[in-house]
Design a protein around this motif. Structure first.
Motif, mmCIF file in Angstrom:
data_model
loop_
_atom_site.group_PDB
_atom_site.id
_atom_site.type_symbol
_atom_site.label_atom_id
_atom_site.label_comp_id
_atom_site.label_asym_id
_atom_site.label_seq_id
_atom_site.Cartn_x
_atom_site.Cartn_y
_atom_site.Cartn_z
ATOM 1 N N LEU A 1 -11.790 65.843 -17.634
ATOM 2 C CA LEU A 1 -11.758 65.198 -16.316
ATOM 3 C C LEU A 1 -10.454 65.527 -15.617
ATOM 4 O O LEU A 1 -9.428 65.783 -16.270
ATOM 5 C CB LEU A 1 -11.880 63.673 -16.468
ATOM 6 C CG LEU A 1 -13.166 63.150 -17.120
ATOM 7 C CD1 LEU A 1 -13.097 61.633 -17.295
ATOM 8 C CD2 LEU A 1 -14.391 63.514 -16.276
ATOM 9 N N ARG A 2 -10.482 65.501 -14.286
ATOM 10 C CA ARG A 2 -9.276 65.818 -13.506
ATOM 11 C C ARG A 2 -8.559 64.534 -13.108
ATOM 12 O O ARG A 2 -9.204 63.527 -12.819
ATOM 13 C CB ARG A 2 -9.674 66.572 -12.238
ATOM 14 C CG ARG A 2 -10.454 67.852 -12.486
ATOM 15 C CD ARG A 2 -11.164 68.281 -11.219
ATOM 16 N NE ARG A 2 -12.131 67.280 -10.770
ATOM 17 C CZ ARG A 2 -12.742 67.288 -9.591
ATOM 18 N NH1 ARG A 2 -12.506 68.256 -8.731
ATOM 19 N NH2 ARG A 2 -13.600 66.339 -9.258
ATOM 20 N N LEU B 1 -11.446 63.164 -25.011
ATOM 21 C CA LEU B 1 -11.270 63.201 -23.557
ATOM 22 C C LEU B 1 -10.045 64.033 -23.195
ATOM 23 O O LEU B 1 -8.928 63.720 -23.603
ATOM 24 C CB LEU B 1 -11.096 61.757 -23.037
ATOM 25 C CG LEU B 1 -10.993 61.591 -21.527
ATOM 26 C CD1 LEU B 1 -12.242 62.107 -20.824
ATOM 27 C CD2 LEU B 1 -10.789 60.110 -21.186
ATOM 28 N N HIS B 2 -10.258 65.112 -22.455
ATOM 29 C CA HIS B 2 -9.149 65.938 -21.950
ATOM 30 C C HIS B 2 -8.916 65.595 -20.489
ATOM 31 O O HIS B 2 -9.838 65.670 -19.687
ATOM 32 C CB HIS B 2 -9.511 67.425 -22.029
ATOM 33 C CG HIS B 2 -9.499 67.966 -23.410
ATOM 34 N ND1 HIS B 2 -8.353 68.177 -24.122
ATOM 35 C CD2 HIS B 2 -10.519 68.327 -24.220
ATOM 36 C CE1 HIS B 2 -8.647 68.645 -25.310
ATOM 37 N NE2 HIS B 2 -9.957 68.743 -25.405
ATOM 38 N N LEU B 3 -7.671 65.246 -20.160
ATOM 39 C CA LEU B 3 -7.340 64.998 -18.756
ATOM 40 C C LEU B 3 -6.423 66.109 -18.310
ATOM 41 O O LEU B 3 -5.519 66.496 -19.053
ATOM 42 C CB LEU B 3 -6.613 63.655 -18.618
ATOM 43 C CG LEU B 3 -7.404 62.421 -19.044
ATOM 44 C CD1 LEU B 3 -6.527 61.172 -18.995
ATOM 45 C CD2 LEU B 3 -8.626 62.232 -18.140
ATOM 46 N N HIS B 4 -6.666 66.652 -17.154
ATOM 47 C CA HIS B 4 -5.681 67.618 -16.664
ATOM 48 C C HIS B 4 -5.317 67.332 -15.214
ATOM 49 O O HIS B 4 -6.140 66.872 -14.416
ATOM 50 C CB HIS B 4 -6.101 69.063 -16.922
ATOM 51 C CG HIS B 4 -7.231 69.525 -16.065
ATOM 52 N ND1 HIS B 4 -7.046 70.156 -14.880
ATOM 53 C CD2 HIS B 4 -8.563 69.444 -16.238
ATOM 54 C CE1 HIS B 4 -8.214 70.441 -14.342
ATOM 55 N NE2 HIS B 4 -9.145 70.020 -15.151
ATOM 56 N N LEU B 5 -4.034 67.563 -14.905
ATOM 57 C CA LEU B 5 -3.518 67.234 -13.581
ATOM 58 C C LEU B 5 -3.895 68.330 -12.600
ATOM 59 O O LEU B 5 -3.762 69.518 -12.906
ATOM 60 C CB LEU B 5 -1.991 67.126 -13.641
ATOM 61 C CG LEU B 5 -1.435 65.897 -14.360
ATOM 62 C CD1 LEU B 5 0.058 66.067 -14.609
ATOM 63 C CD2 LEU B 5 -1.692 64.631 -13.547
ATOM 64 N N SER C 1 -15.370 62.401 -9.442
ATOM 65 C CA SER C 1 -16.620 61.887 -10.008
ATOM 66 C C SER C 1 -16.419 60.416 -10.391
ATOM 67 O O SER C 1 -15.285 59.957 -10.546
ATOM 68 C CB SER C 1 -16.988 62.697 -11.246
ATOM 69 O OG SER C 1 -16.045 62.412 -12.269
ATOM 70 N N PRO C 2 -17.532 59.671 -10.587
ATOM 71 C CA PRO C 2 -17.381 58.267 -11.024
ATOM 72 C C PRO C 2 -16.571 58.174 -12.317
ATOM 73 O O PRO C 2 -15.763 57.255 -12.473
ATOM 74 C CB PRO C 2 -18.822 57.815 -11.233
ATOM 75 C CG PRO C 2 -19.624 58.684 -10.312
ATOM 76 C CD PRO C 2 -18.931 60.019 -10.292
ATOM 77 N N VAL D 1 -11.490 56.586 -14.976
ATOM 78 C CA VAL D 1 -10.287 56.890 -15.770
ATOM 79 C C VAL D 1 -9.031 56.571 -14.966
ATOM 80 O O VAL D 1 -8.027 56.119 -15.521
ATOM 81 C CB VAL D 1 -10.315 58.358 -16.257
ATOM 82 C CG1 VAL D 1 -8.968 58.784 -16.801
ATOM 83 C CG2 VAL D 1 -11.386 58.519 -17.329
ATOM 84 N N GLU D 2 -9.106 56.745 -13.663
ATOM 85 C CA GLU D 2 -7.951 56.386 -12.828
ATOM 86 C C GLU D 2 -7.659 54.896 -12.890
ATOM 87 O O GLU D 2 -6.507 54.473 -12.916
ATOM 88 C CB GLU D 2 -8.214 56.761 -11.378
ATOM 89 C CG GLU D 2 -7.561 58.063 -11.027
ATOM 90 C CD GLU D 2 -7.835 58.445 -9.602
ATOM 91 O OE1 GLU D 2 -7.512 57.680 -8.688
ATOM 92 O OE2 GLU D 2 -8.406 59.533 -9.429
#
Ligand SMILES: NC(=O)c1ccc[n+]([C@@H]2O[C@H](COP(=O)([O-])OP(=O)(O)OC[C@H]3O[C@@H](n4cnc5c(N)ncnc54)[C@H](OP(=O)(O)O)[C@@H]3O)[C@@H](O)[C@H]2O)c1
Length: 383
Positions: A243-244, A303-307, A315-316, A321-322
């Protein structure tokens, strides 16, 4: 002359109280609970800080709880009681406040701005003109992204990322206005950055921002496959989701261990002439947001988060996640630094080494610190 502390049952106030009590001081805690309950909560909070046994066993002799209503005129006290309290004081450490980033602005205004005004009124009423130590935040710098934030900067022109920041900015403004009203008013404003500890926290101990974030990540980790199903995500390859998060790859946050911070606060507060002095209580080295995100990834390995700087149509799942990581996602664009000349000088003077850059292991411990053994999951489940 005595020392009063507001917010002693909270995370910052309990660490500060532990430090003051370990230094041989007695304190008057200005609490909103009835005294017996407030003492019980304070004892638990002090225990969680690792306060020495002597501090804990001598609380009935060293702490006097006084029940107040922070945002009411005269702190909700009857006139004579308010004056008697004010006349005892030589110093007031004002640590109470609401810290939820998205708390309703009117509640933030009442607790953080009105509450500060009432504490200042207490100081004004005291025969000894007590020295007020106002615990603010480095995040009064608001939405400013770049550059070096000076210790005297107080500027709303960049706007604010959260209602919390704005309320703390307004509280500092109220302090400056109050000091200008009379010639004998003294305030030290302390601006800590994000304060955390790697100590495991007992169940009902006050939480720090990473402990709150870690508990939310832990819940997400436990949801495993249900997370993907809820948001209609299709895992890639080995079952991971990517997710971004809005932000900049070079973004950095200032995060400081509370143990160093409370010692630093006590070092910085010295007898002073009338007026306002403002000090950042910050780490000399910012922590890259990417390092914090790696620690978050350890908590939720699937879960991978990338900036990413350009994120259209979140996305929902990304919006969810935010909300989990409100602080991190809001601050994912910041690259500013904070002047810490006063703290450098105080550390130098006392022969104290500034803290080392925070490692991934330390950050992971701060995230895991709020999980009690019953709630913790040893390894996150994969979807
Ligand atoms: N934690 C951080 O990373 C951080 C960083 C920079 C600055 N700060 C500042 O440090 C201060 C304390 O934060 P914290 O993290 O310790 O928060 P916390 O753990 O939530 O503690 C807040 C304290 O304030 C008291 N309080 C809140 N509203 C009150 C009211 N209306 N009347 C009386 N007491 C009230 C609480 O009393 P109850 O226990 O009765 O609720 C509690 O003792 C805040 O001013 C915050 O802006 C914190």
């Amino acid at each position: 002359m005595e020392i009063a502390v507001t917010g002693a049952t909270g995370f910052v106030g309990s660490h500060l109280s532990a430090r003051l009590l370990a230094g041989g001081n007695r304190i008057i805690t200005l609490v909103r609970d009835p005294p017996a309950r407030a003492m019980g909560r304070l004892a638990r909070a002090l225990h969680a800080t690792g306060a020495p046994r002597e501090v804990l066993t001598s609380l009935p002799q060293t702490v006097l709880p006084v029940q107040v209503c922070l945002d009411r005129p005269r702190l909700g006290l009857e006139g004579a009681a308010f004056k008697r309290l004010a006349d005892r004081l030589g110093t007031i450490w004002h640590c109470a406040g609401l810290v939820g980033l998205d708390t309703d602005p009117s509640q933030l205004q009442r607790a953080n701005v009105q509450g500060t005004r009432q504490v200042l009124a207490l100081a004004a009423a005291g025969v000894h003109r007590p020295h007020v130590v106002h615990v603010s935040t480095a995040y009064v710098a608001g939405a400013r992204r770049h550059g070096l934030v000076g210790e005297d900067d107080l500027d709303a022109s960049h706007g604010f990322l959260t209602a919390y920041e704005e309320s703390k900015y307004r509280a500092e403004k109220a302090v400056h206005e109050w000091v200008l009203e009379a010639a004998d008013r003294r305030v030290t404003i302390l601006r800590p950055s994000v304060l955390v500890t790697d100590r495991p926290l007992p169940p009902r101990a006050p939480r720090h921002p990473h402990a709150v974030l870690g508990a939310r990540l832990n819940l997400t980790a436990r949801r495993g496959a249900a997370f993907g199903r809820r948001f209609g995500l299709h895992p890639i390859g080995d079952g991971h989701h990517t997710l971004r998060m809005p932000g900049h790859v070079d973004a950095a946050l200032n995060i400081l261990p509370i143990e160093y911070a409370t010692d630093a606060m006590v070092r910085l507060v010295r007898p002073q002439d009338a007026g306002v002095r403002t000090f950042h209580v910050v780490h000399p080295t910012n922590t890259p947001v990417a390092t914090l995100m790696d620690a978050m990834h350890e908590m939720v390995p699937w879960l991978h988060l990338h900036l990413t700087e350009q994120r259209f149509d979140p996305s929902p799942a990304e919006l969810y996640v935010e909300t989990l990581s409100a602080g991190v996602s809001r601050y994912g664009g910041l690259r500013r630094r904070y002047a810490r000349g006063a703290l450098d000088a105080a550390d130098d003077h006392h022969g104290i080494a500034p803290p080392a850059p925070l490692s991934g292991d330390y950050l992971l411990a701060t995230l895991r610190g709020g999980l009690t053994s019953a709630r913790a999951v040893p390894a996150a489940t994969s979807p």
